[in-house]
Design a protein around this motif. Structure first.
Motif, PDB file in Angstrom:
ATOM      1  N   GLU A 163       0.821  -1.210   0.000  1.00  0.00           N
ATOM      2  CA  GLU A 163       0.000   0.000   0.000  1.00  0.00           C
ATOM      3  C   GLU A 163       0.853   1.258   0.000  1.00  0.00           C
ATOM      4  O   GLU A 163       0.524   2.249  -0.656  1.00  0.00           O
ATOM      5  CB  GLU A 163      -0.927  -0.020   1.221  1.00  0.00           C
ATOM      6  N   ALA A 164       1.967   1.229   0.726  1.00  0.00           N
ATOM      7  CA  ALA A 164       2.869   2.383   0.724  1.00  0.00           C
ATOM      8  C   ALA A 164       3.465   2.609  -0.664  1.00  0.00           C
ATOM      9  O   ALA A 164       3.601   3.755  -1.126  1.00  0.00           O
ATOM     10  CB  ALA A 164       3.965   2.171   1.755  1.00  0.00           C
ATOM     11  N   LYS A 165       3.796   1.530  -1.359  1.00  0.00           N
ATOM     12  CA  LYS A 165       4.327   1.662  -2.714  1.00  0.00           C
ATOM     13  C   LYS A 165       3.282   2.238  -3.670  1.00  0.00           C
ATOM     14  O   LYS A 165       3.587   3.106  -4.501  1.00  0.00           O
ATOM     15  CB  LYS A 165       4.791   0.296  -3.221  1.00  0.00           C
ATOM     16  N   LYS A 166       2.036   1.759  -3.552  1.00  0.00           N
ATOM     17  CA  LYS A 166       0.968   2.285  -4.416  1.00  0.00           C
ATOM     18  C   LYS A 166       0.747   3.770  -4.170  1.00  0.00           C
ATOM     19  O   LYS A 166       0.564   4.554  -5.109  1.00  0.00           O
ATOM     20  CB  LYS A 166      -0.325   1.509  -4.171  1.00  0.00           C
ATOM     21  N   LEU A 167       0.751   4.171  -2.877  1.00  0.00           N
ATOM     22  CA  LEU A 167       0.561   5.582  -2.558  1.00  0.00           C
ATOM     23  C   LEU A 167       1.689   6.441  -3.119  1.00  0.00           C
ATOM     24  O   LEU A 167       1.459   7.534  -3.659  1.00  0.00           O
ATOM     25  CB  LEU A 167       0.470   5.750  -1.042  1.00  0.00           C
TER      26      LEU A 167
END
Length: 256
Positions: A120-124
């Motif tokens: 999720e951090a990578k997507k954000l």
């Protein structure tokens, strides 16, 4: 001479058993010597190496090139068995292998973080990096729409060759103009007639006033002659004349 050191179960001290140098001693011989020393039946004994490898009765204990004592572990056999539990585990393992999953987001990485959180951090971060590019594309689309709106739609030019339509149009315009002119003439004639009628009515009112003035002068002459004859009659006639004058004035006012 070869020596074998056996670690016993139950917290007992290990025992040391010696064999001749040229004797090919087996695990069976070792179990017989242990039975004589510990009174534990050979059938219930289980001998294994220090690495955990289980040895059979026919296996040799010593290697001819080995120097020093050999260490063994002794354990007791237990009653009962797995009762099909092993086959059940194997079948369960087969089913678990058949239902392989590719979702490992609930697992943790080497830093102890959930893989779901890392993804999720990578997507954000990807969304934040792509935000300026999307904003630039949106501005370009808006500018393009504004330019297309300013250009406007090019009007096509058509050539009209229907002469009959043009003639009918001119005739219709002439008919409308003539109809409007005749209507205006009629209205003007009606207004002139109204003016004439009002002028005639005013003249009639003026003639009536002149006749009334002549009658009044005649009456005044008669009243003077009567005054000569008698004063009493003159007074009465004066009163009558005054009454008649007032009545005539009211009637004239009403007519006007």
């Amino acid at each position: 001479m070869h020596q074998a050191i056996v670690n016993l179960v139950g917290g007992h001290a290990p025992i040391c058993i010696s064999f001749d140098q040229g004797q090919d001693a087996t695990i069976y011989d070792l179990k017989e010597r242990i039975t004589t020393l510990t009174k534990v039946n050979r059938v219930n004994q289980s001998i294994s190496t220090m690495g955990g490898q289980l040895l059979t009765d026919e296996a040799f204990m010593f290697n001819q090139q080995q120097e020093g004592p050999t260490i063994f572990n002794m354990s007791l056999r237990l009653l009962g068995g797995k009762g099909g539990f092993g086959s059940m585990l194997r079948a369960q393992g087969g089913r678990m292998n058949a239902q392989k999953t590719t979702n490992f987001e609930a697992c943790r990485d080497l830093q102890g973080r959930r893989i779901r959180t890392v993804n999720e951090a990578k997507k954000l971060q990807d969304e934040l990096d792509a935000l300026p590019e999307r904003e630039r594309e949106r501005r370009e689309k808006t500018q393009k729409k504004i330019e297309e709106g300013l250009k406007g739609v090019e009007q096509k030019k058509y050539r009209f060759d229907d002469t009959q339509f043009l003639e009918d149009r001119e005739q219709m315009v002439d008919n409308v103009k003539s109809a409007v002119g005749s209507l205006l003439k009629k209205q003007q004639s009606k207004q002139q007639k109204k003016k004439v009628v009002t002028a005639v009515s005013f003249d009639m009112f003026d003639d009536e006033e002149d006749s009334e003035e002549e009658d009044n002068s005649d009456e005044q002459e008669v009243s003077e002659e009567e005054e000569v004859k008698s004063s009493n009659k003159r007074k009465r006639n004066d009163d009558d004349n005054n009454d008649t004058k007032s009545k005539k004035k009211t009637t004239n006012k009403k007519r006007k």
